[in-house]
Design a protein around this motif. Sequence first.
Motif, PDB file in Angstrom:
ATOM      1  N   PRO A 247      14.216   1.123  -5.479  1.00 61.39           N
ATOM      2  CA  PRO A 247      13.174   1.356  -4.444  1.00 61.39           C
ATOM      3  C   PRO A 247      12.255   2.530  -5.108  1.00 61.39           C
ATOM      4  N   TYR A 248      11.227   2.414  -4.669  1.00 55.57           N
ATOM      5  CA  TYR A 248       9.914   3.405  -4.322  1.00 55.57           C
ATOM      6  C   TYR A 248      10.505   4.481  -3.288  1.00 55.57           C
TER       7      TYR A 248
ATOM      8  N   ALA B 208       2.152  14.771   3.162  1.00 58.86           N
ATOM      9  CA  ALA B 208       3.204  13.480   3.947  1.00 58.86           C
ATOM     10  C   ALA B 208       3.111  12.427   2.851  1.00 58.86           C
ATOM     11  N   GLU B 209       3.930  12.276   2.020  1.00 61.95           N
ATOM     12  CA  GLU B 209       3.825  11.001   1.074  1.00 61.95           C
ATOM     13  C   GLU B 209       4.627   9.874   1.490  1.00 61.95           C
ATOM     14  N   HIS B 210       3.840   8.730   1.351  1.00 58.02           N
ATOM     15  CA  HIS B 210       4.019   7.322   1.714  1.00 58.02           C
ATOM     16  C   HIS B 210       4.442   7.264   3.143  1.00 58.02           C
ATOM     17  N   PHE B 211       3.466   7.887   3.998  1.00 57.37           N
ATOM     18  CA  PHE B 211       4.024   7.701   5.464  1.00 57.37           C
ATOM     19  C   PHE B 211       3.815   6.462   6.223  1.00 57.37           C
ATOM     20  N   ASN B 212       3.448   5.492   5.426  1.00 52.78           N
ATOM     21  CA  ASN B 212       3.477   4.179   5.962  1.00 52.78           C
ATOM     22  C   ASN B 212       4.718   3.390   5.741  1.00 52.78           C
TER      23      ASN B 212
ATOM     24  N   PRO C 297       0.727  -1.294  -0.065  1.00 51.93           N
ATOM     25  CA  PRO C 297      -0.098  -0.083  -0.166  1.00 51.93           C
ATOM     26  C   PRO C 297       0.567   1.192  -0.108  1.00 51.93           C
ATOM     27  N   LEU C 298       0.470   2.295  -0.575  1.00 48.32           N
ATOM     28  CA  LEU C 298       1.190   3.608  -0.654  1.00 48.32           C
ATOM     29  C   LEU C 298      -0.135   4.612   0.146  1.00 48.32           C
ATOM     30  N   LEU C 299       0.315   5.124   1.259  1.00 52.92           N
ATOM     31  CA  LEU C 299      -0.368   5.872   1.908  1.00 52.92           C
ATOM     32  C   LEU C 299      -0.096   7.446   1.736  1.00 52.92           C
TER      33      LEU C 299
ATOM     34  N   TYR D 129       9.668  -2.970   3.964  1.00 50.80           N
ATOM     35  CA  TYR D 129      10.661  -2.233   2.999  1.00 50.80           C
ATOM     36  C   TYR D 129      10.744  -3.337   1.720  1.00 50.80           C
ATOM     37  N   ASN D 130       9.679  -3.254   1.247  1.00 51.67           N
ATOM     38  CA  ASN D 130       9.519  -4.348   0.064  1.00 51.67           C
ATOM     39  C   ASN D 130       8.840  -3.593  -1.118  1.00 51.67           C
ATOM     40  N   TYR D 131       9.041  -2.094  -1.128  1.00 53.01           N
ATOM     41  CA  TYR D 131       8.364  -1.248  -2.113  1.00 53.01           C
ATOM     42  C   TYR D 131       9.334  -1.157  -3.112  1.00 53.01           C
TER      43      TYR D 131
END
Length: 654
Positions: free
Chosen positions: A638-639, A619-623, A600-602, A629-631
Amino acid sequence: MKHIFFVYILVFFCLAVQGQDQQAPGREREKDSTQRPLKQKPGASKEKDTVTVSIRDYKIISYQRDTTYLDTSLTIRKEYKYNYLRRDDFELLPFSNLGQTYNALARNFRTTGLYPELGARSKHYNYMEVEDISYYSVPTPTTDLFFKTTMEQGQLLDAFITMNTSRRFNLSIAYKGLRSLGKYQHILSSTGNFRMTANYTTPDGKYRMRTHLVSQDILNQENGGISNREEFETGEPEFTDRARMAVYFQNAENLLVGKRYFLDHEYFLVRPGQAFSKLSFGHEFRYETKFYKYVQDDAVESYFGSAYQLSDIEDRSRLKTMYNRLSLNYGDRIFGDLKFKASLYNYNYYFKTILYTQNGTIGNQLKGNEIAIGGEWAKRIGRVNFNADLEVNTVGNLTGNIFNGGISYNINDDVQLSGFISSVARMPNFNFLLYMSQYQNYNWQNDDFGTEKVYTLGGTLKSKKWGSVTASYATIDNYTYFYESADAESQPNMILSRPAQYGSSVNYLKIKGENEFRFGKFALHNTIMYQNVGQDDLVMNTPEFITRNTLYYSNHVFKKAMYLQTGITLKYFTEYYADGYNPLIGEFYTQTREKIGGYPLLDFFINARVRQTRIYLKAEHFNSSFTGYNYYAAPNYPYRDFIVRFGLVWNFFR
């Protein structure tokens, strides 16, 4: 280019200071702006000579001559477009640094181009084509200032100003500049897009002209991605400072530079409104130069295989094109609008060396002249609109043809149904046909490649109340792509991409739905897409599902002096074999070694509007720190990590 930027900023602020004495009205989210009078000339009669304008008089005219108006409202779609590209990037997955490339989450095979392009498609997301340039007509000088912070040590600024010297002549000038160091080693982005436009109509309306000059440069430092993935995936505090992570190399960069001169003018023998019909002659001219360069200083890397020299690699491909199109345009109430057109296209794609190999000689040039003929038709009958566009290449080596047809029907004031059909046959981009590099694996001349054929059928059902659904089905023959030829076991850390044409058909289904539910001051905006690819081999890969859901609150605050919007956006796509990225040729390649996705990207955002100024905080990708760390945006790339960024869009008027 950078000198042009500083000169323009100086002029821009001089005009800005002068133009703040009066402000044109903005437009609230719920309603249009009120009108206001322009300044009167000395001695003018207040009753007779006062001219009233509204925001709808600030017109934006597209390449297709569709007209919209300047919109200073704050909506959720403005939130989606507040990014580096300034358009909704739902179908894209950005890399870690701003100004890098994007991985495609979906495909779009609808095109109006009959001829191949330079290639290096990863560099073209921010490259402004002819269709991306707009023209303007404004009653007062108008400025649009876009600003946003970047990832590290840099800023993003897009400054634009336009003015009418008279009702018939408009000028505009704009520059978008970016510099962002990025979080990882050797990944700096530096880009510039300079645009200048003009359009003019004679007092009698018989002649109209529009022209633009565009100069663009897109520079990226390249590092090949992270070389030790455990440093990223374990989440150890030592490596949350991404500059400490090992990368494949730190001595390369690629650059795309383009310049274009464009002129489109038309002369009416019979003007609209003077008679039952209209008749005109048109001429469109384009001259464009591009080059793509990959430079690697010091020692070469085994990442791309063996090279002909041990250091100081520099690969450069060049393309020069000139396009002239003549048209005869006729229109009346019975037959609609008809256009008969003929075009001459001259191209020169070349390298400066000739390569002699054991298998023969690889040439250094593709050059020729192409002649195409075709026509366009548009007609409205009651609530139904028809349009069609056909063009066939009749002379030259770049055989191809293109047909686009569409129909739209307004069922009622709320619901609209539209459909389209498309058939495109054209040669693959030039870098599929011919490429030369100082790396031995990246040299080829594919004289046996044929035209890529795409047949597409689709439609859209749109309702202001219930949302929209769009579905399309495409069949692709001779699908052309880059594949990975390196062996996964014996060459796990090498990228050896090669071009290929797929011998079987690829079938691609895409269904996209969008709607919004409102609960008082709260709203839930949903966008979901389903994709299915029918193929015997994995040559074109996309995630099966993509979804974006935004729950947000909006309301006027501070006695309606500010309009506030705040919420959370979730974006998610299923796992799939995402394309890998090859910085040497500036392309993505098909790979089946690993899947990415399923994370997920929150994002949390607070946006506000005060008069004509929209302020954005996100606040980008706050999760990122608590969902694993698999994004990844692509294998080894990496993202983005969690980051807080802010900026604004400011429109002001004289």
